[in-house]
Design an enzyme around this catalytic site. Sequence first.
Site, PDB file in Angstrom:
ATOM      1  N   VAL A  69       0.871  -1.180   0.000  1.00 42.35           N
ATOM      2  CA  VAL A  69       0.000   0.000   0.000  1.00 42.35           C
ATOM      3  C   VAL A  69       0.907   1.229   0.000  1.00 42.35           C
ATOM      4  O   VAL A  69       1.914   1.275   0.725  1.00 42.35           O
ATOM      5  CB  VAL A  69      -0.925   0.000   1.240  1.00 42.35           C
ATOM      6  N   ASN A  75       9.209  -5.812  10.303  1.00 38.39           N
ATOM      7  CA  ASN A  75       8.088  -5.147   9.635  1.00 38.39           C
ATOM      8  C   ASN A  75       6.856  -5.232  10.538  1.00 38.39           C
ATOM      9  O   ASN A  75       5.983  -6.085  10.377  1.00 38.39           O
ATOM     10  CB  ASN A  75       7.833  -5.821   8.282  1.00 38.39           C
ATOM     11  N   TYR A  88      -0.944  -9.492   9.678  1.00 38.47           N
ATOM     12  CA  TYR A  88      -1.064 -10.929   9.439  1.00 38.47           C
ATOM     13  C   TYR A  88      -1.532 -11.657  10.703  1.00 38.47           C
ATOM     14  O   TYR A  88      -2.365 -12.561  10.633  1.00 38.47           O
ATOM     15  CB  TYR A  88       0.269 -11.501   8.940  1.00 38.47           C
ATOM     16  N   GLU A 102       5.953 -14.792   3.618  1.00 36.73           N
ATOM     17  CA  GLU A 102       7.160 -14.435   4.368  1.00 36.73           C
ATOM     18  C   GLU A 102       7.094 -12.963   4.739  1.00 36.73           C
ATOM     19  O   GLU A 102       6.595 -12.152   3.958  1.00 36.73           O
ATOM     20  CB  GLU A 102       8.431 -14.655   3.538  1.00 36.73           C
TER      21      GLU A 102
HETATM   22  C1  COA Z   1       1.855  -3.922   5.508  1.00 36.97           C
HETATM   23  C2  COA Z   1       0.878  -3.029   4.761  1.00 36.97           C
HETATM   24  C3  COA Z   1       0.442  -3.757   3.490  1.00 36.97           C
HETATM   25  C4  COA Z   1      -0.369  -2.804   5.629  1.00 36.97           C
HETATM   26  O1  COA Z   1      -1.293  -2.058   4.875  1.00 36.97           O
HETATM   27  P1  COA Z   1      -2.150  -0.885   5.561  1.00 36.97           P
HETATM   28  O2  COA Z   1      -3.182  -0.462   4.577  1.00 36.97           O
HETATM   29  O3  COA Z   1      -1.245   0.154   6.090  1.00 36.97           O
HETATM   30  O4  COA Z   1      -2.813  -1.662   6.793  1.00 36.97           O
HETATM   31  P2  COA Z   1      -4.296  -1.538   7.337  1.00 36.97           P
HETATM   32  O5  COA Z   1      -4.669  -0.104   7.454  1.00 36.97           O
HETATM   33  O6  COA Z   1      -5.183  -2.427   6.546  1.00 36.97           O
HETATM   34  O7  COA Z   1      -4.125  -2.098   8.820  1.00 36.97           O
HETATM   35  C5  COA Z   1      -4.501  -3.406   9.165  1.00 36.97           C
HETATM   36  C6  COA Z   1      -3.949  -3.731  10.548  1.00 36.97           C
HETATM   37  O8  COA Z   1      -2.540  -3.799  10.507  1.00 36.97           O
HETATM   38  C7  COA Z   1      -1.987  -3.252  11.715  1.00 36.97           C
HETATM   39  N1  COA Z   1      -1.148  -2.110  11.391  1.00 36.97           N
HETATM   40  C8  COA Z   1      -1.175  -1.360  10.279  1.00 36.97           C
HETATM   41  N2  COA Z   1      -0.219  -0.405  10.347  1.00 36.97           N
HETATM   42  C9  COA Z   1       0.400  -0.559  11.537  1.00 36.97           C
HETATM   43  C10 COA Z   1       1.479   0.087  12.179  1.00 36.97           C
HETATM   44  N3  COA Z   1       2.116   1.125  11.612  1.00 36.97           N
HETATM   45  N4  COA Z   1       1.873  -0.371  13.397  1.00 36.97           N
HETATM   46  C11 COA Z   1       1.255  -1.422  13.978  1.00 36.97           C
HETATM   47  N5  COA Z   1       0.217  -2.077  13.403  1.00 36.97           N
HETATM   48  C12 COA Z   1      -0.198  -1.654  12.209  1.00 36.97           C
HETATM   49  C13 COA Z   1      -3.118  -2.797  12.562  1.00 36.97           C
HETATM   50  O9  COA Z   1      -3.381  -3.811  13.494  1.00 36.97           O
HETATM   51  C14 COA Z   1      -4.256  -2.676  11.596  1.00 36.97           C
HETATM   52  O10 COA Z   1      -5.490  -3.023  12.158  1.00 36.97           O
HETATM   53  P3  COA Z   1      -6.373  -1.921  12.926  1.00 36.97           P
HETATM   54  O11 COA Z   1      -6.361  -0.697  12.065  1.00 36.97           O
HETATM   55  O12 COA Z   1      -7.693  -2.596  13.020  1.00 36.97           O
HETATM   56  O13 COA Z   1      -5.695  -1.726  14.226  1.00 36.97           O
HETATM   57  C15 COA Z   1       1.494  -1.652   4.442  1.00 36.97           C
HETATM   58  O14 COA Z   1       1.953  -1.085   5.625  1.00 36.97           O
HETATM   59  C16 COA Z   1       2.611  -1.685   3.419  1.00 36.97           C
HETATM   60  O15 COA Z   1       2.377  -1.668   2.212  1.00 36.97           O
HETATM   61  N6  COA Z   1       3.882  -1.724   3.891  1.00 36.97           N
HETATM   62  C17 COA Z   1       5.033  -1.677   2.983  1.00 36.97           C
HETATM   63  C18 COA Z   1       5.114  -2.943   2.145  1.00 36.97           C
HETATM   64  C19 COA Z   1       5.182  -4.158   3.036  1.00 36.97           C
HETATM   65  O16 COA Z   1       5.936  -4.217   3.985  1.00 36.97           O
HETATM   66  N7  COA Z   1       4.348  -5.191   2.691  1.00 36.97           N
HETATM   67  C20 COA Z   1       4.304  -6.446   3.432  1.00 36.97           C
HETATM   68  C21 COA Z   1       5.360  -7.360   2.947  1.00 36.97           C
HETATM   69  S1  COA Z   1       5.355  -8.884   3.872  1.00 36.97           S
END
Ligand code: COA
Length: 155
Positions: free
Chosen positions: A79, A116, A123, A111
């Site tokens: 995202v 992260n 997850y 993975e």
């Molecule tokens: C990981 C990623 C896909 C999450 O997407 P996102 O849209 O930010 O996440 P969401 O808003 O759907 O959050 C879902 C849950 O994740 C957790 N979460 C999201 N961001 C968080 C943060 N900064 N710290 C802790 N928990 C977090 C929360 O529990 C959240 O649930 P809640 O809002 O009900 O509390 C996004 O941060 C990203 O693209 N990161 C960079 C790429 C990456 O690392 N991808 C994963 C590779 S394994």
Amino acid sequence: MSAVLKDVGFVMRPMREADVPAAMRVEKAAYPYPWTEAILRDCLRVGYCCWVLSVPKDIVGYGVMSVAAGECHILNLCVHPEAQGQGFGRRILRRLLAIARSRDADTAFLEVRPSNRSAHALYRLEGFCEVGTRRGYYPREDGREDAVIMALNLG
Ligand SMILES: CC(C)(COP(=O)(O)OP(=O)(O)OC[C@H]1O[C@@H](n2cnc3c(N)ncnc32)[C@H](O)[C@@H]1OP(=O)(O)O)[C@@H](O)C(=O)NCCC(=O)NCCS
């Protein structure tokens, strides 16, 4: 890209070749060690399940998954940093897992870097459990970082 997108209409749809440049902008903004464009194009070419979450004129995020032999592997979930924390990652992940179930996968694997925190938290909240480690799987500034392998029973 607007930082607050929850009131903007967005759709989730399969990724097309024409989406690759926009998806790569998200990839490069989100990861310190991004996939190359060639990897993303290969995922489309071999028929992996590639979905985007888009708003008018832009892509906010995307996911890539392989499904075979009763298993699915989440290969990428990404995202744009300006759109993170608004539930988009969870939406994309749930869509991929729904598709995997519809194709009779009974287990999902992925993975993730132990460092992260946001991905790991997402997850865990979606029910994934840690099932193993891949030593030195990811590049890191000072060397290599292990990957945590996570799995989810889709039954
Ligand atoms: C990981 C990623 C896909 C999450 O997407 P996102 O849209 O930010 O996440 P969401 O808003 O759907 O959050 C879902 C849950 O994740 C957790 N979460 C999201 N961001 C968080 C943060 N900064 N710290 C802790 N928990 C977090 C929360 O529990 C959240 O649930 P809640 O809002 O009900 O509390 C996004 O941060 C990203 O693209 N990161 C960079 C790429 C990456 O690392 N991808 C994963 C590779 S394994």
